[in-house]
Design an enzyme around this catalytic site. Structure first.
Site, PDB file in Angstrom:
ATOM      1  N   LYS A  96      -0.369  -4.398  -7.086  1.00  0.00           N
ATOM      2  CA  LYS A  96       0.109  -3.555  -8.246  1.00  0.00           C
ATOM      3  C   LYS A  96       0.326  -4.158  -8.870  1.00  0.00           C
ATOM      4  O   LYS A  96       1.524  -5.627  -8.559  1.00  0.00           O
ATOM      5  CB  LYS A  96       0.966  -2.395  -7.677  1.00  0.00           C
ATOM      6  CG  LYS A  96       0.480  -1.611  -6.594  1.00  0.00           C
ATOM      7  CD  LYS A  96       1.898  -0.359  -6.385  1.00  0.00           C
ATOM      8  CE  LYS A  96       1.887   0.713  -5.547  1.00  0.00           C
ATOM      9  NZ  LYS A  96       3.260   1.216  -5.453  1.00  0.00           N
TER      10      LYS A  96
ATOM     11  N   ALA B  43       0.776  -1.069   0.260  1.00  0.00           N
ATOM     12  CA  ALA B  43       0.301  -0.348   0.073  1.00  0.00           C
ATOM     13  C   ALA B  43       0.577   1.653  -0.032  1.00  0.00           C
ATOM     14  O   ALA B  43       0.589   2.078   0.790  1.00  0.00           O
ATOM     15  CB  ALA B  43      -1.581  -0.828   1.191  1.00  0.00           C
ATOM     16  N   SER B  44       2.224   1.325  -0.741  1.00  0.00           N
ATOM     17  CA  SER B  44       3.151   1.966   0.172  1.00  0.00           C
ATOM     18  C   SER B  44       2.707   2.881   0.929  1.00  0.00           C
ATOM     19  O   SER B  44       3.943   2.310   1.920  1.00  0.00           O
ATOM     20  CB  SER B  44       2.679   3.333  -1.609  1.00  0.00           C
ATOM     21  OG  SER B  44       2.560   2.251  -2.565  1.00  0.00           O
ATOM     22  N   HIS B  45       2.737   4.116   0.844  1.00  0.00           N
ATOM     23  CA  HIS B  45       2.270   5.271   2.057  1.00  0.00           C
ATOM     24  C   HIS B  45       1.750   5.736   2.502  1.00  0.00           C
ATOM     25  O   HIS B  45       1.067   6.410   2.943  1.00  0.00           O
ATOM     26  CB  HIS B  45       3.009   6.622   1.543  1.00  0.00           C
ATOM     27  CG  HIS B  45       2.774   7.790   0.376  1.00  0.00           C
ATOM     28  ND1 HIS B  45       3.780   7.453  -0.857  1.00  0.00           N
ATOM     29  CD2 HIS B  45       2.129   7.644   0.531  1.00  0.00           C
ATOM     30  CE1 HIS B  45       2.696   8.426  -1.797  1.00  0.00           C
ATOM     31  NE2 HIS B  45       1.237   8.748  -0.991  1.00  0.00           N
TER      32      HIS B  45
END
Length: 309
Positions: free
Chosen positions: A154, A143-145
């Site tokens: 992704k 979820a990255s950041h």
């Protein structure tokens, strides 16, 4: 009310796992919560999809991961000449290893070979692995950041780049045609391994990736005299992501000695020292700024800061 119908459909499904059933029973009297979880579907685009982890059609959960992966598999089977494979990586968030395993299992159920990372990896390494293994696609569970309670999915093309809008639209169409509960169970990873539909990407891939990146950067590093590199002030924080040790090792290979923010170097999906793990938020760098400002670690006398996720 479609959200109430979706809720009842999930709750009454005999294939629903006990943990998810318990979670849904706990909100059975909470109309607003049910509407929030089932009032819409998470949308898939060029950035994949992200959202809070939990039960529901508007959440990231094993059923959403299975649905999205089946849509990806259907698209690949329609567009790609067999045989082909898919690389699957994941970050350090709590549910990421399990979601990556679900992804590999669905691929195996479709006869697609998965190259599954054995441990958490940085997203750029997944992109490298796609090209290195000549895979048809890559999936990164991250979820990255986003906040700690979120996760995401992704998709990368065979060039190791995030998919373009046309591909995202086509995959999204296949996803929309896939029900949440279309299959009761999927191959266990050991079964996929025995069937030749799964291989693990190990530390050998990590070391190869570091070596390739190091070679690519060696010329730039050589522009800085060796003695200057030793004292060049670099403060490194991973913000509890998985790239900290990679970047530390890479900098040392290139002759630099970074000052590491020890409190944030270990991968930790709970992000214990951060309210939100967003590198675009200056507050996320409070530890690094203090370390540079007060010289708590060697080499932090200057203003150069580095971060990696």
């Amino acid at each position: 009310m479609i959200w109430r119908e979706r809720f009842q459909e999930w709750l009454s499904n005999p294939w629903l796992d006990p943990g998810t059933r318990e979670e849904l029973n706990a909100i059975a009297a909470q109309e607003d919560e049910i509407k929030n979880r089932f009032g819409q579907m998470l949308s898939f685009g060029t950035g994949g999809l992200r959202g809070p982890v939990g039960a529901g059609t508007n959440r990231i959960n094993r059923y959403m991961i299975r649905k999205v992966t089946q849509g990806l598999a259907d698209w690949l089977l329609a567009e790609t000449a067999a045989p082909f494979s898919v690389c699957v990586g994941f970050d350090a968030r709590t549910d990421s290893p399990g979601f990556a395993a679900e992804t590999a299992a669905v691929l195996a159920a479709n006869g697609i070979h998965a190259h599954l990372f054995e441990a958490a990896c940085p997203t750029p390494e997944l992109a490298y692995a796609v090209r290195r293994m000549r895979a048809a696609a890559g999936v990164m569970i991250t979820a990255s950041h986003n906040p700690p309670g979120d996760n995401g999915y992704k998709v990368y093309g065979p060039d190791g780049v995030q998919i373009l809008p046309v591909a995202a639209h086509q995959i999204g169409r296949h996803i929309s045609e896939t029900p949440f509960f279309w299959r009761r169970s999927f191959p266990a990873l050991h079964e996929a391994l025995q069937q030749g539909l799964l291989t693990y990407l190990t530390q050998e891939m990590d070391q190869e990736y570091l070596a390739v990146v190091g070679d690519a950067l060696a010329g730039y590093a050589a522009a800085v005299p060796a003695e200057a590199r030793q004292s060049f002030p670099i403060c490194l924080t991973a913000l509890h992501g998985v790239g900290g040790y990679y970047l530390k090792n890479l900098l040392q290979i290139l002759g630099f000695e970074p000052s590491v923010v020890d409190e944030q170097i270990e991968p930790n999906g709970a992000f214990p020292t951060l309210r939100v793990p967003n590198p675009e938020n200056e507050a996320a760098f409070a530890f690094a700024i203090d370390q540079c400002r007060y010289g708590h670690r060697r080499g932090c006398g200057g203003g150069h800061r580095s971060r990696t996720r």
